[in-house]
Design an enzyme around this catalytic site. Structure first.
Site, PDB file in Angstrom:
ATOM      1  N   GLY A  11      63.848  87.597 -17.404  1.00  0.00           N
ATOM      2  CA  GLY A  11      64.918  86.587 -17.519  1.00  0.00           C
ATOM      3  C   GLY A  11      64.412  85.176 -17.264  1.00  0.00           C
ATOM      4  N   GLY A  14      66.699  82.296 -18.583  1.00  0.00           N
ATOM      5  CA  GLY A  14      68.081  82.173 -18.140  1.00  0.00           C
ATOM      6  C   GLY A  14      68.173  81.031 -17.132  1.00  0.00           C
ATOM      7  N   GLY A  17      66.094  81.813 -13.960  1.00  0.00           N
ATOM      8  CA  GLY A  17      64.667  81.846 -14.328  1.00  0.00           C
ATOM      9  C   GLY A  17      64.121  80.452 -14.573  1.00  0.00           C
ATOM     10  NE  ARG A  94      81.731  91.763 -14.161  1.00  0.00           N
ATOM     11  CZ  ARG A  94      82.422  92.098 -13.071  1.00  0.00           C
ATOM     12  NH1 ARG A  94      83.721  91.980 -13.050  1.00  0.00           N
ATOM     13  NH2 ARG A  94      81.805  92.542 -12.002  1.00  0.00           N
ATOM     14  CB  VAL A 131      67.709  88.105  -8.938  1.00  0.00           C
ATOM     15  CG1 VAL A 131      68.792  87.025  -8.969  1.00  0.00           C
ATOM     16  CG2 VAL A 131      66.606  87.732  -7.949  1.00  0.00           C
ATOM     17  N   GLY A 132      69.131  90.377 -10.711  1.00  0.00           N
ATOM     18  CA  GLY A 132      70.132  90.681 -11.745  1.00  0.00           C
ATOM     19  C   GLY A 132      71.205  91.628 -11.196  1.00  0.00           C
ATOM     20  CG  ASN A 133      74.702  90.364  -9.470  1.00  0.00           C
ATOM     21  OD1 ASN A 133      74.262  90.875  -8.452  1.00  0.00           O
ATOM     22  ND2 ASN A 133      75.130  89.107  -9.525  1.00  0.00           N
ATOM     23  CG  ASP A 161      75.389  87.120  -0.703  1.00  0.00           C
ATOM     24  OD1 ASP A 161      76.113  86.467  -1.467  1.00  0.00           O
ATOM     25  OD2 ASP A 161      74.742  88.120  -1.077  1.00  0.00           O
ATOM     26  NE  ARG A 164      76.639  81.533  -2.758  1.00  0.00           N
ATOM     27  CZ  ARG A 164      76.813  82.334  -3.793  1.00  0.00           C
ATOM     28  NH1 ARG A 164      77.171  83.597  -3.598  1.00  0.00           N
ATOM     29  NH2 ARG A 164      76.629  81.905  -5.020  1.00  0.00           N
ATOM     30  CG  HIS A 189      75.159  90.033  -4.380  1.00  0.00           C
ATOM     31  ND1 HIS A 189      75.304  88.858  -3.684  1.00  0.00           N
ATOM     32  CD2 HIS A 189      75.281  89.702  -5.681  1.00  0.00           C
ATOM     33  CE1 HIS A 189      75.495  87.868  -4.531  1.00  0.00           C
ATOM     34  NE2 HIS A 189      75.496  88.360  -5.756  1.00  0.00           N
TER      35      HIS A 189
END
Ligand code: NDP
Length: 326
Positions: A11, A14, A17, A94, A131-133, A161, A164, A189
């Site tokens: 990726g 993206g 990336g 998604r 990292v990709g969900n 997370d 944050r 996550h």
């Protein structure tokens, strides 16, 4: 001269990336003395190939002194050949009408294939960050399809997370984030994650008791939904902050952490989490690409209940992709 470290990234064109590559090549991951090789994956389509070409042209134009070599690939086995450090960022986003389980299956296929390719081709000491969900379950799928690699080679990213959560605490106490310590996040996550500030310190002093329960509940919700808030505000998902967290995660893992850090790693059974499930835990990294789950923190019925919710969600995800597990 120091031997270059071979880093593979999926990726790469993206949003995340594109942000991470320039920081890695500038030395933000392994420091300004360590040369690196970049191996980048693009899909076999004219659009993806063109984007990769342009990204590599820009990397070249930065004339980074540490970038010893850079190659593009469409084949995952070639990509991972001898890879020592791997960022699995590329994933299908998604789409409208897709629920989490559709996404799980669409991405599960990608991570099964990549797990197999890593098993065959990567360094036996490779360190893989997914990292990709949905990243915990994607890491679980990759790990289960790489039986010849130690399971400690695999992790998923929950450092964003944690970062944050640290930033929200710093805002609350109106102090720089650099003094915030011992904040971490348990579980998946997803919205079920549990950001834990029971052991919070500011510059070594205990702070946790100062927050009222209502603020703490809002804080937990706020951290868990921050990704959605970013999308609403900027019209695109977190990219630079995710890239930054990925660098924090990998750097601490390989070079050592200053204190507690959150890593989603295969459970060793700590806190009753089933072995192998990729779960966010408080960890310590002593260096030399090792981590230890901090396994002796006190639990309360409330915390146990929160961990059970996020554990059950991960178990349901693992169940939904059971046929993709080796
Ligand atoms: P982008 O949509 O900007 O980029 C996605 C990348 O994945 C592109 O390089 C794309 O390739 C590649 N890709 C898309 N579909 C496929 C596929 N079917 N097979 C292989 N590669 C594919 O996404 P982001 O960079 O913003 O995010 C990447 C991932 O990271 C997402 O899954 C996102 O949800 C996740 N994420 C995780 C966070 C975490 O904390 N764990 C935080 C933020 C994001 P191409 O260039 O060829 O189109």
């Amino acid at each position: 001269m120091t031997r270059p470290i071979r880093i593979a990234v999926t990726g790469p064109c993206g949003s995340i990336g594109y942000s991470i590559l320039f920081r890695i090549a500038a030395g933000d991951l392994f420091g300004r003395e360590q040369p690196i090789e970049l191996r980048l994956l693009a899909r076999d389509s004219p659009e993806s190939q063109a984007k990769l070409k342009g990204t590599m042209m820009e990397l070249s134009d930065c004339a980074f002194p540490l970038l010893a070599e850079m190659k593009g690939f469409t084949d995952e086995k070639q990509l991972f050949d001898g890879a020592e450090c791997v960022f699995l960022i590329g994933a299908q986003p998604r789409k409208d009408g897709m629920d989490r389980s559709d996404l799980l299956r669409a991405n599960g296929e990608i991570f099964r294939r990549q797990g197999r390719a890593l098993n065959e081709m990567a360094s036996r000491d490779v360190r893989v960050l997914v990292v990709g969900n949905p990243c915990n379950t994607n890491a679980y799928i990759a790990m289960r399809n790489a039986p010849d690699l130690k399971r400690e080679c695999f992790s998923a990213m929950m450092r964003l997370d944690q970062n944050r959560a640290m930033a929200r605490v710093a805002e609350k106490i109106n102090a720089p984030v650099s003094g915030v310590e011992q904040v971490f996040v348990w579980g998946n996550h997803s919205n079920t994650m549990y950001p834990d500030i029971r052991f919070l310190r500011y510059k070594g002093h205990r702070l946790a008791d100062q927050f009222d329960p209502q603020w703490q509940e809002e804080f937990i919700k706020n951290v868990a939904t921050r990704g959605g808030q970013i999308i609403k505000a900027r019209g695109a998902s977190s990219a630079a902050s995710a890239a930054s967290a990925a660098i924090d995660h990998m750097r601490d893992w390989i070079l050592g952490s200053e204190g507690m850090c959150t890593m989603a790693v295969p459970s060793d059974g700590s806190y009753g989490i089933p072995e192998g499930l990729v779960f966010g835990f408080p960890c310590l990294c002593p260096g030399e690409a090792r981590y230890q789950i901090i396994n002796n923190l006190p639990m309360t019925p409330d915390v146990r209940q929160r961990l059970a919710v996020t554990r059950d969600e991960l178990l349901a995800e693992a169940n939904a992709v059971a046929d993709l597990l080796a």
